[in-house]
Scaffold this active site. Structure first.
Site, PDB file in Angstrom:
ATOM      1  N   TYR A 213       0.908  -1.137   0.140  1.00  0.00           N
ATOM      2  CA  TYR A 213      -0.046  -0.116  -0.061  1.00  0.00           C
ATOM      3  C   TYR A 213       0.736   1.412  -0.058  1.00  0.00           C
ATOM      4  O   TYR A 213       0.528   2.273  -0.644  1.00  0.00           O
ATOM      5  CB  TYR A 213      -0.923  -0.048   1.365  1.00  0.00           C
ATOM      6  CG  TYR A 213      -2.149   1.038   1.126  1.00  0.00           C
ATOM      7  CD1 TYR A 213      -3.226   0.911   0.684  1.00  0.00           C
ATOM      8  CD2 TYR A 213      -1.658   2.320   1.462  1.00  0.00           C
ATOM      9  CE1 TYR A 213      -4.423   1.649   0.577  1.00  0.00           C
ATOM     10  CE2 TYR A 213      -2.883   3.344   1.479  1.00  0.00           C
ATOM     11  CZ  TYR A 213      -3.847   2.955   1.137  1.00  0.00           C
ATOM     12  OH  TYR A 213      -5.073   4.046   0.965  1.00  0.00           O
TER      13      TYR A 213
ATOM     14  N   PHE B  76      -6.923  19.740 -24.878  1.00  0.00           N
ATOM     15  CA  PHE B  76      -7.616  18.299 -25.098  1.00  0.00           C
ATOM     16  C   PHE B  76      -8.785  18.514 -24.404  1.00  0.00           C
ATOM     17  O   PHE B  76      -9.072  19.276 -23.430  1.00  0.00           O
ATOM     18  CB  PHE B  76      -6.816  17.191 -24.641  1.00  0.00           C
ATOM     19  CG  PHE B  76      -7.486  15.797 -25.093  1.00  0.00           C
ATOM     20  CD1 PHE B  76      -7.666  15.566 -26.431  1.00  0.00           C
ATOM     21  CD2 PHE B  76      -7.901  15.068 -23.891  1.00  0.00           C
ATOM     22  CE1 PHE B  76      -8.331  14.290 -26.456  1.00  0.00           C
ATOM     23  CE2 PHE B  76      -8.525  14.148 -24.227  1.00  0.00           C
ATOM     24  CZ  PHE B  76      -8.701  13.594 -25.419  1.00  0.00           C
ATOM     25  N   ASP B  77      -9.859  17.708 -24.872  1.00  0.00           N
ATOM     26  CA  ASP B  77     -11.387  17.822 -24.384  1.00  0.00           C
ATOM     27  C   ASP B  77     -11.443  17.660 -22.975  1.00  0.00           C
ATOM     28  O   ASP B  77     -12.176  18.051 -22.172  1.00  0.00           O
ATOM     29  CB  ASP B  77     -12.214  17.063 -25.188  1.00  0.00           C
ATOM     30  CG  ASP B  77     -12.157  15.661 -25.086  1.00  0.00           C
ATOM     31  OD1 ASP B  77     -10.766  15.064 -24.972  1.00  0.00           O
ATOM     32  OD2 ASP B  77     -12.840  14.717 -25.150  1.00  0.00           O
TER      33      ASP B  77
ATOM     34  N   ASP C  39       0.940  19.340 -20.957  1.00  0.00           N
ATOM     35  CA  ASP C  39      -0.039  18.032 -21.210  1.00  0.00           C
ATOM     36  C   ASP C  39       0.784  16.962 -21.900  1.00  0.00           C
ATOM     37  O   ASP C  39       0.991  17.545 -23.195  1.00  0.00           O
ATOM     38  CB  ASP C  39      -1.310  18.424 -21.744  1.00  0.00           C
ATOM     39  CG  ASP C  39      -2.020  17.390 -21.893  1.00  0.00           C
ATOM     40  OD1 ASP C  39      -1.834  16.348 -21.966  1.00  0.00           O
ATOM     41  OD2 ASP C  39      -3.206  17.507 -22.170  1.00  0.00           O
TER      42      ASP C  39
ATOM     43  N   ALA D  64       1.133  13.815 -22.803  1.00  0.00           N
ATOM     44  CA  ALA D  64       0.579  12.315 -23.385  1.00  0.00           C
ATOM     45  C   ALA D  64       1.392  11.890 -24.374  1.00  0.00           C
ATOM     46  O   ALA D  64       1.860  10.860 -24.446  1.00  0.00           O
ATOM     47  CB  ALA D  64      -0.904  12.264 -23.848  1.00  0.00           C
TER      48      ALA D  64
ATOM     49  N   HIS E 249     -19.356  13.967 -26.426  1.00  0.00           N
ATOM     50  CA  HIS E 249     -19.270  13.227 -27.496  1.00  0.00           C
ATOM     51  C   HIS E 249     -18.920  11.588 -27.159  1.00  0.00           C
ATOM     52  O   HIS E 249     -19.321  10.736 -27.877  1.00  0.00           O
ATOM     53  CB  HIS E 249     -17.963  13.550 -28.623  1.00  0.00           C
ATOM     54  CG  HIS E 249     -16.682  13.213 -27.861  1.00  0.00           C
ATOM     55  ND1 HIS E 249     -16.212  13.765 -26.478  1.00  0.00           N
ATOM     56  CD2 HIS E 249     -15.716  12.462 -28.271  1.00  0.00           C
ATOM     57  CE1 HIS E 249     -15.079  13.276 -26.331  1.00  0.00           C
ATOM     58  NE2 HIS E 249     -14.646  12.454 -27.260  1.00  0.00           N
TER      59      HIS E 249
ATOM     60  N   LYS F 262      -0.764   6.663 -23.585  1.00  0.00           N
ATOM     61  CA  LYS F 262      -0.072   6.872 -24.929  1.00  0.00           C
ATOM     62  C   LYS F 262       1.431   6.641 -25.189  1.00  0.00           C
ATOM     63  O   LYS F 262       1.808   5.482 -25.342  1.00  0.00           O
ATOM     64  CB  LYS F 262      -0.347   8.419 -25.192  1.00  0.00           C
ATOM     65  CG  LYS F 262      -1.647   8.786 -25.409  1.00  0.00           C
ATOM     66  CD  LYS F 262      -2.528   9.009 -24.614  1.00  0.00           C
ATOM     67  CE  LYS F 262      -3.903   9.675 -24.902  1.00  0.00           C
ATOM     68  NZ  LYS F 262      -4.827   9.700 -23.665  1.00  0.00           N
TER      69      LYS F 262
HETATM   70  N1  F0G Z   1      -4.004  15.027 -22.764  1.00  0.00           N
HETATM   71  C1  F0G Z   1      -4.218  14.447 -24.154  1.00  0.00           C
HETATM   72  C2  F0G Z   1      -3.263  15.384 -25.005  1.00  0.00           C
HETATM   73  C3  F0G Z   1      -4.795  13.266 -24.347  1.00  0.00           C
HETATM   74  O1  F0G Z   1      -4.765  13.181 -25.736  1.00  0.00           O
HETATM   75  C4  F0G Z   1      -5.780  12.738 -23.579  1.00  0.00           C
HETATM   76  C5  F0G Z   1      -6.590  11.515 -23.950  1.00  0.00           C
HETATM   77  C6  F0G Z   1      -5.652  13.247 -22.247  1.00  0.00           C
HETATM   78  C7  F0G Z   1      -5.052  14.227 -21.836  1.00  0.00           C
HETATM   79  C8  F0G Z   1      -6.371  12.455 -21.092  1.00  0.00           C
HETATM   80  O2  F0G Z   1      -6.011  11.406 -20.862  1.00  0.00           O
HETATM   81  O3  F0G Z   1      -7.516   9.456 -21.538  1.00  0.00           O
HETATM   82  O4  F0G Z   1      -5.718   9.085 -19.993  1.00  0.00           O
HETATM   83  O5  F0G Z   1      -7.446  10.292 -19.300  1.00  0.00           O
HETATM   84  N2  F0G Z   1      -6.874  11.116 -24.939  1.00  0.00           N
HETATM   85  C9  F0G Z   1      -7.282   9.974 -25.468  1.00  0.00           C
HETATM   86  C10 F0G Z   1      -7.412  10.131 -26.923  1.00  0.00           C
HETATM   87  C11 F0G Z   1      -8.666   9.595 -24.774  1.00  0.00           C
HETATM   88  O6  F0G Z   1      -8.159   9.200 -27.665  1.00  0.00           O
HETATM   89  O7  F0G Z   1      -6.926  11.074 -27.681  1.00  0.00           O
HETATM   90  P1  F0G Z   1      -6.590  10.126 -20.342  1.00  0.00           P
END
Ligand code: F0G
Length: 446
Positions: A60, A112-113, A203, A205, A438, A246
């Site tokens: 833990y 990102f969304d 950010d 990823a 979406h 990613k």
């Molecule tokens: N930032 C970026 C640039 C992303 O592309 C994503 C996720 C996230 C943050 C959020 O990360 O999914 O681990 O919570 N992108 C995926 C996509 C979902 O299909 O582009 P997460």
């Protein structure tokens, strides 16, 4: 891992997509032949990653797996503090809980969304400062993820420092087409941010893919290794959020890393509340082990070269067939310009979603809309926001498909392109969520 894929008939797909209410997120995976919905969590782990899974320490508190990940983050990214989280949006949730409040303004390069969602959920505002070149898919620019420094400075000047918790730089910029940010731009953004005393958060990823583009497109870095470039990139950030699904090449995981002990302490409170104790934060030990290896593997030139060349292979095929795509080709996906593909459909009929449905019907290939549905409604007016780019994203999972699969995808899209004049009706919404709609939206033929 090697997985079975399944073929289907057009009439089966017609039924399935209708049952899915024309939202491809609602399909069962076995109803999909080639799945380009996302490159997130869909990669194949290596032999070294699987071996590390066996050595996971599931304590833990204070697990050795936590320290394996800590070593990798310190060595590769240069941050002394980190918090594991279960994925990228969880990292956003935790960090933004510590940083943001209602009325704040957060400039960046097309957030990102989920990032925008977490900002708007806190009644703060995301301001897009991406360079204009990014919004013309046919214009060639080596770094379409760059921030426009004039746009950025305007935002920094217009608000008191207390209302700008940070600048968010997304590397690579997913929403503009997996487009990279140059080292020069990262440096200039950081200098401007320092001038206004505002922290910079990456950010991250797809940070390794961003480093590959810097090596190949920025003269000064052509002889640098990917690991050297990555290390320098992060010197221009105060903190980072990471979706490890990613460029961590794991199926689940994420983290926040930072330089400030104070931020670490502040964020730890939320990490414990939302994710778990600070040494696991929503990840199991075995997954932290696999991630530590994944970070080392994704920052090798050989891996990145084969991956990004595969994406370009699909891009070249589509271009050969006369299909309009975002250029230059991005790191993780090819983005089809749906407005150019289906110029006769009105923007109110969700053009890129319609194209995604047509591609699915054609060959069982699942892409994803990066357009009006994803952009959500304006939080104040509740009107649709029509983004400059209406795209169908074909995201390529890491180390999963061969170029034969890419040939099938390209041929399928060519078939849709050949009959594009017959596509005269788009879609309309029958049900939607107030934010990040979406994922769950329901549609029918317009
Ligand atoms: N930032 C970026 C640039 C992303 O592309 C994503 C996720 C996230 C943050 C959020 O990360 O999914 O681990 O919570 N992108 C995926 C996509 C979902 O299909 O582009 P997460």
């Amino acid at each position: 891992m090697v997985e079975t894929i399944r073929k289907s008939t057009r009439s089966e797909r017609e039924q399935w997509v209708m049952d899915a209410r024309y939202n491809l997120f609602n399909l069962k995976s076995e109803q999909v032949f080639i799945d380009l919905l996302t490159d997130s969590g869909t990669g194949a782990m290596s032999d070294h990653q699987w071996s590390e899974m066996m050595l996971g320490d599931e304590s833990y508190a204070g697990a050795s797996s936590y320290y394996k990940m800590k070593d990798a983050i310190e060595e590769l990214l240069g941050f002394p503090y980190y918090l594991p989280t279960h994925q990228g949006r969880a990292a956003e949730n935790v960090l933004f809980s510590a940083l943001m409040k209602a009325g704040d303004v957060v400039p960046g390069n097309t957030h990102f969304d989920t990032t925008k969602g977490h900002i708007e959920f806190r009644k703060a505002k995301a301001v897009d400062c991406t360079i204009d070149e990014a919004f013309d898919t046919q214009l060639i620019h080596p770094f379409k993820g760059n921030l426009d420094l004039n746009k950025l400075e305007k935002v920094l000047k217009a608000h008191p420092k207390e209302n700008i918790p940070c600048i968010i730089v997304t590397v690579t910029c997913n929403s503009s087409g997996g487009q990279p940010v140059s080292m020069q731009n990262l440096k200039e953004v950081k200098a401007l941010a320092e001038h206004y005393d505002i922290p910079v958060v990456f950010d991250s990823a797809r940070f390794a893919e961003n480093a590959y583009f810097i090596k190949n497109r920025e003269e000064a870095y052509k002889d640098h290794s990917i690991k050297e470039i990555v290390k320098e990139m992060f010197t221009y950030a105060d903190a980072m959020t990471m979706s490890a699904k990613k460029d961590g090449i794991v199926n689940m995981g994420g983290f926040i890393a930072m330089r400030s002990e104070q931020w670490f302490r502040d964020a730890s409170v939320y990490n414990i509340m939302f994710e778990g104790f600070v040494t696991y934060g929503g990840m199991s030990g075995r997954d932290m082990n696999a991630l530590a290896v994944g970070l080392r593997e994704s920052t090798t030139y050989e891996y990145l070269d084969s991956r990004i060349r595969q994406v370009a292979y699909l891009g070249e095929k589509l271009t050969e067939y006369g299909i309009p795509v975002q250029k230059p080709y991005g790191g993780h996906a090819i983005f089809v310009d749906a407005k150019r593909f289906l110029p006769n459909l009105p923007k109110e009929q969700y053009v890129a979603q319609k194209l995604a449905v047509e591609l699915y019907l054609e060959a069982g290939v699942r892409g994803v809309e990066i357009g009006t549905l994803l952009a959500d409604r304006d939080p104040d007016t509740r009107k649709n926001r029509y983004p400059d780019l209406e795209l169908l994203r074909l995201a390529i999972p890491r180390r999963v498909y061969t170029n034969n699969h890419m040939d099938v995808v390209a041929a399928a899209l060519k078939n849709v392109h050949d009959r594009r004049d017959k596509i005269t009706r788009g879609l309309k919404i029958t049900r939607e969520a107030p934010i990040m709609r979406h994922f769950t939206v329901e549609l029918e033929n317009a």
